[in-house]
Design an enzyme around this catalytic site. Structure first.
Site, PDB file in Angstrom:
ATOM      1  N   SER A  97     -78.280  11.665   2.963  1.00  8.98           N
ATOM      2  CA  SER A  97     -79.283  12.912   2.522  1.00  8.98           C
ATOM      3  C   SER A  97     -80.540  12.140   2.246  1.00  8.98           C
ATOM      4  O   SER A  97     -81.564  12.323   3.184  1.00  8.98           O
ATOM      5  CB  SER A  97     -78.787  13.914   1.511  1.00  8.98           C
ATOM      6  OG  SER A  97     -77.994  14.379   1.419  1.00  8.98           O
TER       7      SER A  97
ATOM      8  N   THR B  82     -74.735  18.571  -4.841  1.00  7.73           N
ATOM      9  CA  THR B  82     -73.406  18.171  -4.272  1.00  7.73           C
ATOM     10  C   THR B  82     -72.757  18.123  -5.265  1.00  7.73           C
ATOM     11  O   THR B  82     -72.857  18.574  -6.806  1.00  7.73           O
ATOM     12  CB  THR B  82     -73.802  17.403  -3.493  1.00  7.73           C
ATOM     13  OG1 THR B  82     -72.650  17.260  -2.379  1.00  7.73           O
ATOM     14  CG2 THR B  82     -74.187  15.655  -4.458  1.00  7.73           C
TER      15      THR B  82
ATOM     16  N   LYS C 281     -72.505  22.405  -8.018  1.00  5.18           N
ATOM     17  CA  LYS C 281     -72.646  23.266  -6.817  1.00  5.18           C
ATOM     18  C   LYS C 281     -72.983  24.863  -7.411  1.00  5.18           C
ATOM     19  O   LYS C 281     -73.619  25.595  -7.514  1.00  5.18           O
ATOM     20  CB  LYS C 281     -72.178  23.281  -5.877  1.00  5.18           C
ATOM     21  CG  LYS C 281     -72.783  22.926  -4.405  1.00  5.18           C
ATOM     22  CD  LYS C 281     -72.491  22.348  -3.319  1.00  5.18           C
ATOM     23  CE  LYS C 281     -72.943  21.485  -2.126  1.00  5.18           C
ATOM     24  NZ  LYS C 281     -71.919  21.560  -1.373  1.00  5.18           N
TER      25      LYS C 281
ATOM     26  N   ASP D 154     -75.496  25.697   3.032  1.00  2.00           N
ATOM     27  CA  ASP D 154     -74.255  24.760   3.942  1.00  2.00           C
ATOM     28  C   ASP D 154     -73.886  25.768   5.211  1.00  2.00           C
ATOM     29  O   ASP D 154     -73.518  25.343   6.002  1.00  2.00           O
ATOM     30  CB  ASP D 154     -73.333  24.543   2.725  1.00  2.00           C
ATOM     31  CG  ASP D 154     -73.612  23.736   1.541  1.00  2.00           C
ATOM     32  OD1 ASP D 154     -73.931  22.237   2.601  1.00  2.00           O
ATOM     33  OD2 ASP D 154     -72.935  24.155   0.548  1.00  2.00           O
TER      34      ASP D 154
ATOM     35  N   GLY E 243     -58.527  26.190   3.937  1.00  2.00           N
ATOM     36  CA  GLY E 243     -59.825  25.837   2.631  1.00  2.00           C
ATOM     37  C   GLY E 243     -60.407  26.952   1.907  1.00  2.00           C
ATOM     38  O   GLY E 243     -59.941  28.001   2.336  1.00  2.00           O
TER      39      GLY E 243
ATOM     40  N   ALA F  54     -67.379  25.595  -0.046  1.00  2.00           N
ATOM     41  CA  ALA F  54     -67.423  25.067   1.825  1.00  2.00           C
ATOM     42  C   ALA F  54     -66.643  26.451   2.367  1.00  2.00           C
ATOM     43  O   ALA F  54     -67.791  26.686   3.294  1.00  2.00           O
ATOM     44  CB  ALA F  54     -67.294  23.777   2.179  1.00  2.00           C
TER      45      ALA F  54
ATOM     46  N   LYS G 290     -56.625  31.264  -4.937  1.00  2.00           N
ATOM     47  CA  LYS G 290     -58.274  31.227  -4.712  1.00  2.00           C
ATOM     48  C   LYS G 290     -58.151  31.918  -3.616  1.00  2.00           C
ATOM     49  O   LYS G 290     -59.358  32.300  -2.920  1.00  2.00           O
ATOM     50  CB  LYS G 290     -58.504  29.417  -4.304  1.00  2.00           C
ATOM     51  CG  LYS G 290     -58.901  29.217  -5.403  1.00  2.00           C
ATOM     52  CD  LYS G 290     -59.290  27.705  -5.848  1.00  2.00           C
ATOM     53  CE  LYS G 290     -60.166  27.212  -5.283  1.00  2.00           C
ATOM     54  NZ  LYS G 290     -60.073  25.468  -5.852  1.00  2.00           N
TER      55      LYS G 290
HETATM   56  P1  ATR Z   1     -65.393  22.152  -0.560  1.00  2.00           P
HETATM   57  O1  ATR Z   1     -66.861  22.314  -1.844  1.00  2.00           O
HETATM   58  O2  ATR Z   1     -66.428  20.578  -0.181  1.00  2.00           O
HETATM   59  O3  ATR Z   1     -64.885  23.019  -0.169  1.00  2.00           O
HETATM   60  P2  ATR Z   1     -63.599  22.464  -3.110  1.00  2.00           P
HETATM   61  O4  ATR Z   1     -64.610  23.536  -3.305  1.00  2.00           O
HETATM   62  O5  ATR Z   1     -63.330  21.209  -4.109  1.00  2.00           O
HETATM   63  O6  ATR Z   1     -64.645  21.693  -1.630  1.00  2.00           O
HETATM   64  O7  ATR Z   1     -62.148  22.826  -1.929  1.00  2.00           O
HETATM   65  C1  ATR Z   1     -61.791  22.240  -1.722  1.00  2.00           C
HETATM   66  C2  ATR Z   1     -60.636  23.187  -0.579  1.00  2.00           C
HETATM   67  O8  ATR Z   1     -59.793  21.745  -0.533  1.00  2.00           O
HETATM   68  C3  ATR Z   1     -59.566  23.670  -1.563  1.00  2.00           C
HETATM   69  O9  ATR Z   1     -59.770  24.727  -1.197  1.00  2.00           O
HETATM   70  C4  ATR Z   1     -58.698  22.944  -2.030  1.00  2.00           C
HETATM   71  O10 ATR Z   1     -57.380  23.788  -1.489  1.00  2.00           O
HETATM   72  P3  ATR Z   1     -56.917  23.745  -3.064  1.00  2.00           P
HETATM   73  O11 ATR Z   1     -58.074  25.420  -3.870  1.00  2.00           O
HETATM   74  O12 ATR Z   1     -55.548  24.956  -3.269  1.00  2.00           O
HETATM   75  O13 ATR Z   1     -57.767  23.169  -4.591  1.00  2.00           O
HETATM   76  C5  ATR Z   1     -58.114  21.878  -0.124  1.00  2.00           C
HETATM   77  N1  ATR Z   1     -57.989  20.997  -0.326  1.00  2.00           N
HETATM   78  C6  ATR Z   1     -58.577  19.619  -1.491  1.00  2.00           C
HETATM   79  N2  ATR Z   1     -57.540  19.240  -0.482  1.00  2.00           N
HETATM   80  C7  ATR Z   1     -56.206  19.211   0.104  1.00  2.00           C
HETATM   81  C8  ATR Z   1     -54.538  19.248   0.408  1.00  2.00           C
HETATM   82  N3  ATR Z   1     -54.444  18.200   0.138  1.00  2.00           N
HETATM   83  N4  ATR Z   1     -54.357  20.170   0.968  1.00  2.00           N
HETATM   84  C9  ATR Z   1     -54.740  21.268   0.978  1.00  2.00           C
HETATM   85  N5  ATR Z   1     -55.755  21.949   0.882  1.00  2.00           N
HETATM   86  C10 ATR Z   1     -56.721  19.922  -0.256  1.00  2.00           C
END
Ligand code: ATR
Length: 285
Positions: free
Chosen positions: A17, A63, A67, A103, A127, A131, A155
């Protein structure tokens, strides 16, 4: 007086950024300076009160990991950012701090540009973090159905429930579910768009992907929000089967361009921003 915009997060050393925004300010001859600063969670309140409210500060990007937590320290929050539950951009209007989320805007613009309209489409989101939340609220007004698959089922269910509450007349089918191989296969069979919002496949774990190649097909659009590497394993395999693909570069630039507009009331020089981001990523290797 030079106006300052901060990036606050922890850790923020690798963020693109600063180079993106400083190049854009220079390009338009705007007397602004963008500075990334590590702020740990226990210093967030004091940073906002003591630094962000100063007259020479025009705002900030926020970030990971702030957030969500930052919202409680702001004076006003844009209704959509409130629904999303996360703020990534703050504007300081003469001491009044207003929060926004750019975003989802960035992702939506990148998707529409790459794919055209998303009307009548079925979208599968991998996810259920910040995001996904940001993107999914923008998709509500376009798509026909949305499936949220997440490693932590709770979630996914919570996000689906929150989204249903925000439908306001839009007719969108929304489901949340645990991310399993079987469920993925089933949902991807007739999906138009699949979006990976998880960090799976991001540098340095570039061999990882959540989707088996044989679940992909050439009628799909595959959007991976990751931009390091440019081409994740998911994107490479999607290209291999003839699917349309989109990486995270444009989403990143567009979230930045919208923040730029909020701070400066000027249209951001998007081409220059994209070039500088791609160059910086190439230099990183
Ligand atoms: P962001 O703001 O980038 O979305 P976040 O809020 O930490 O970051 O979300 C990360 C997402 O990636 C979550 O949905 C997470 O799943 P969990 O809710 O189970 O934590 C998912 N994620 C991260 N690592 C993962 C992995 N190895 N396999 C599957 N999902 C993963």
């Amino acid at each position: 007086m030079t106006k300052i915009c901060y990036l606050i997060g922890y850790p923020i050393e690798h963020s693109l950024s600063p180079v993106m925004h400083n190049t854009a300010f220079k390009e338009l001859g705007i007397d602004f300076s963008y500075r990334a600063i590590n702020v740990e969670s226990h210093h967030l309140r004091s940073f906002i009160e003591e630094t962000l409210r100063r007259p020479m500060v025009r705002g900030a990007n926020v970030t990971i990991p702030h957030k969500v937590d930052v919202i409680k320290f702001l004076d006003e929050v844009d209704p959509l950012a409130k629904e999303i539950g996360a703020v990534n951009t703050i504007v300081n209007d003469e001491g009044v701090l207003r929060g926004f989320n750019t975003d989802g805007f960035g992702a939506f613009r990148a998707l529409i540009e790459a794919y055209g309209s998303l009307k009548e489409m079925k979208v599968v989101l991998l996810g259920a973090g910040g995001a996904t939340r940001a993107i999914s609220y923008y998709l509500l007004k376009e798509v026909q159905s949305m499936v949220i698959l997440n490693r932590t089922e709770r979630k996914a269910l919570e996000l689906a429930k929150d989204l249903r509450k925000s439908l306001r007349g839009f007719k969108v089918e929304i489901y949340g579910s645990l991310l399993t191989k079987a469920r993925l296969r089933e949902e991807l069979f007739d999906a138009d768009v699949v979006i990976n919002t998880t960090p799976v496949g991001m540098y340095p774990n570039v061999e990882n992907t959540l989707i088996c190649k044989n679940f992909l097909n050439k009628k799909m659009m595959v959007f991976d929000v990751i931009y390091n590497p440019f081409e994740t394993r998911l994107i490479l395999e999607a290209k291999d089967v003839g699917a349309k693909t989109l990486n995270g570069v444009n989403m990143f630039v567009y979230q930045g361009s919208e923040a730029f507009r909020l701070w400066t009331s000027r249209d951001a020089p998007i081409d220059i921003m994209t070039q500088v981001v791609i160059k910086a990523l190439e230099e990183k290797g």
